[in-house]
Design a protein around this motif. Structure first.
Motif, short mmCIF file in Angstrom:
data_model
loop_
_atom_site.label_atom_id
_atom_site.label_comp_id
_atom_site.label_asym_id
_atom_site.label_seq_id
_atom_site.Cartn_x
_atom_site.Cartn_y
_atom_site.Cartn_z
N GLY A 88 38.90 37.83 49.49
CA GLY A 88 39.66 37.46 48.29
C GLY A 88 41.12 37.80 48.49
N SER A 89 41.99 37.13 47.72
CA SER A 89 43.40 37.45 47.93
C SER A 89 43.76 38.79 47.30
CB SER A 89 44.34 36.33 47.52
OG SER A 89 44.11 35.88 46.25
N VAL A 90 42.88 39.33 46.44
CA VAL A 90 43.09 40.71 45.98
C VAL A 90 43.11 41.66 47.18
CG1 VAL A 90 41.93 42.62 44.79
CG2 VAL A 90 42.20 40.45 43.62
N PHE A 146 49.65 39.73 37.19
CA PHE A 146 48.27 39.97 37.64
C PHE A 146 47.96 41.46 37.60
CE2 PHE A 146 45.18 39.57 41.45
CZ PHE A 146 44.09 39.42 40.59
N TYR A 186 48.07 44.08 40.59
CA TYR A 186 49.28 44.58 41.26
C TYR A 186 49.49 46.08 41.05
CZ TYR A 186 50.56 39.56 41.68
OH TYR A 186 50.57 38.22 41.94
N CYS A 219 54.20 35.81 41.24
CA CYS A 219 52.90 35.26 40.89
C CYS A 219 53.12 33.89 40.26
CB CYS A 219 52.20 36.20 39.91
SG CYS A 219 50.51 35.71 39.51
N ASN A 225 49.62 34.68 36.26
CA ASN A 225 48.45 35.13 35.53
C ASN A 225 48.83 36.40 34.79
OD1 ASN A 225 45.97 36.10 34.70
ND2 ASN A 225 45.15 36.47 36.74
N ASP A 251 52.19 34.64 45.43
CA ASP A 251 50.77 34.68 45.10
C ASP A 251 50.43 33.38 44.38
OD1 ASP A 251 48.22 35.09 44.17
OD2 ASP A 251 48.60 37.08 43.35
N ALA A 278 47.47 31.80 43.66
CA ALA A 278 46.01 31.69 43.43
C ALA A 278 45.64 30.39 42.71
CB ALA A 278 45.53 32.90 42.63
N TYR A 279 46.58 29.85 41.93
CA TYR A 279 46.28 28.65 41.12
C TYR A 279 47.08 27.43 41.59
CZ TYR A 279 44.40 32.39 38.30
OH TYR A 279 43.70 33.48 37.88
N THR A 320 43.69 31.44 47.63
CA THR A 320 42.31 31.90 47.49
C THR A 320 41.36 30.72 47.33
OG1 THR A 320 40.83 33.23 46.14
CG2 THR A 320 42.62 32.16 44.98
N SER A 356 38.80 31.27 45.41
CA SER A 356 38.07 31.72 44.21
C SER A 356 38.25 30.80 43.01
CB SER A 356 38.54 33.12 43.79
OG SER A 356 38.20 34.07 44.75
N LYS A 357 39.38 30.15 42.91
CA LYS A 357 39.69 29.47 41.65
C LYS A 357 39.38 27.97 41.76
CE LYS A 357 40.87 33.48 40.10
NZ LYS A 357 42.09 34.19 40.41
N ARG A 364 34.16 35.76 47.69
CA ARG A 364 35.31 36.55 48.14
C ARG A 364 35.95 36.03 49.43
NH1 ARG A 364 36.86 37.25 44.85
NH2 ARG A 364 38.10 39.09 45.21
N VAL A 365 36.72 34.98 49.30
CA VAL A 365 37.52 34.50 50.44
C VAL A 365 38.93 34.15 49.96
CG1 VAL A 365 37.72 32.92 52.39
CG2 VAL A 365 35.45 33.44 51.45
C1 LIG Z 1 42.36 35.37 40.78
C2 LIG Z 1 43.65 35.80 41.34
C3 LIG Z 1 43.79 36.20 42.66
C4 LIG Z 1 42.72 36.26 43.66
O1 LIG Z 1 41.52 36.46 43.47
P1 LIG Z 1 40.49 36.65 44.67
O2 LIG Z 1 39.23 36.28 44.00
O3 LIG Z 1 40.57 38.07 45.08
O4 LIG Z 1 40.89 35.72 45.77
C5 LIG Z 1 45.02 36.53 43.16
N1 LIG Z 1 46.10 36.47 42.38
C6 LIG Z 1 46.02 36.09 41.12
C7 LIG Z 1 47.25 36.01 40.33
C8 LIG Z 1 44.80 35.74 40.55
O5 LIG Z 1 44.75 35.39 39.27
#
Ligand SMILES: *Cc1c(COP(=O)(O)O)cnc(C)c1O
Length: 352
Positions: free
Chosen positions: A86-88, A112, A115, A156, A160, A187, A189-190, A217, A219-220, A228-229
């Motif tokens: 995951g990018s987390v 997010f 952070y 971000c 988010n 970041d 993610a979206y 990511t 994930s979205k 988790r990638v």
């Molecule tokens: C959801 C999200 C991520 C990443 O989520 P992972 O499931 O860990 O890949 C990263 N940054 C933001 C801002 C997010 O909302």
């Protein structure tokens, strides 16, 4: 008792989106974690199942197939890519590799919630810059917050939980003005959901500035949140550092296989993303119709700055069968979900 390091006690808790409470006779929708309402893309479950059958083996630590697929898709060599759980996880890896006690990480707030958790866990110091009234990053203020001690500037986009995305021209101008000792993390993610003029072209910035790092990511938009990638694209030295600090064998074989299959299902992915963007547009129209105003949503979620009325909004949503994500005293983030869930949200806004 042996005590953990002092900063460990300071780590704020991560508040995950709640699962919906089952209600007899009502279909309930989880709109609290920005998940994709669609099932896995075609071929993904089958690919994952084939990998499940090999679970007595360690995964490919080099993630070779995944790196090849990402490299081809992104137009960067494998040396510039780092995958993680995951990018987390990438946020943690970056801070582990680049920040120690006393180093500063500048990021927007509210942004997010991972952070401040990751920054504190790294023993670094977070420097938060409030978002503007309309939920946007205040880039001049963020630039002004950079000091000798700053190692990382996190952006971000879309933000988010507030929703707006950064424009390419404003990020390009910022990056050009940031000292080279600062890594600028984008970041995204979206990223797949952004529909705007002057949209950020992060790969183009990375090609010009080796201190730019992209986080994306699966994930979205790709709907792989449960596996988790995530991945980073960065200068080879930075990508190498991210890989060096990551836990060995982190991305499971199932996750790698599912990610490769998901990346191969690009056409279907784009159809689904378009459908979600159309739903977002429909919700935005409904919001305006109901007399509310929200920051421009460019992700798969909408932000309502409900302030002290947040608990009332959450209770009314719960009553309508919608589980949303409250941020106490600030507002509510609602994920764009199934059409019926979105209809219920719009109806709720008319009533409130
Ligand atoms: C959801 C999200 C991520 C990443 O989520 P992972 O499931 O860990 O890949 C990263 N940054 C933001 C801002 C997010 O909302």
């Amino acid at each position: 008792m042996v005590e953990p390091l002092p900063h460990v006690r300071e780590i704020p808790p991560y508040v995950p989106g709640k699962p919906p409470a089952p209600r007899p006779g009502v279909t309930v929708f989880k709109l609290s974690s920005n998940e994709n309402p669609y099932p896995p893309l075609p071929g993904v479950v089958e690919a994952a199942e084939r990998a499940v059958a090999q679970m007595n083996r360690y995964p490919d630590m080099g993630c070779a197939d995944l790196y090849d697929a990402l490299a081809e898709r992104l137009g960067f060599p494998v040396e510039q890519i780092a995958a993680a759980t995951g990018s987390v996880a990438l946020i943690y890896h970056l801070l582990t590799a680049y920040c120690g006690p006393g180093d500063e990480v500048v990021h927007a707030w509210r942004s997010f919630e991972a952070y401040p958790i990751a920054v504190t866990a790294a023993g670094a110091t977070g420097v938060t810059v409030p978002v503007t009234e309309d939920g946007r990053h205040d880039l001049p203020a963020m630039r002004a917050a950079i000091t000798e001690r700053t190692r990382v500037l996190m952006l971000c986009t879309p933000n988010n939980p507030t929703g707006p995305a950064l424009r390419h021209s404003e990020v390009a101008e910022l990056v050009a003005s940031v000292p080279e000792h600062v890594l600028v993390v984008l970041d995204e993610a979206y990223h797949e959901f952004v529909r705007m003029d002057d949209a950020l072209d992060a790969p183009a910035l990375l090609r010009r500035h080796p201190n730019v790092v992209l986080f994306r990511t699966l994930s979205k938009a790709y709907g792989l949140a449960g596996l988790r990638v995530g991945y980073a694209v960065a200068a080879p030295e930075v990508a190498g550092a991210l890989r060096a600090v990551s836990l060995p064998f982190g991305v499971s074989a199932v996750a790698q296989a599912a990610a490769v299959a998901s990346l191969a299902a690009e056409d279907e992915l784009m159809k689904r993303v378009e459908a979600l963007v159309a739903e977002r547009d429909r919700v935005v129209a409904g919001i305006a119709d109901a007399g509310w105003s929200v920051p421009e949503p460019q992700g798969n979620f909408v932000w309502f700055a409900t302030g002290e009325r947040t608990p009332a909004f959450v209770a009314a949503a719960e009553e309508a069968g919608l589980t949303v994500r409250p941020f106490a005293g600030e507002g509510v983030r609602v994920t764009i979900g199934e059409p019926e869930a979105n209809d219920r949200l719009v109806a709720l806004l008319r009533d409130l």
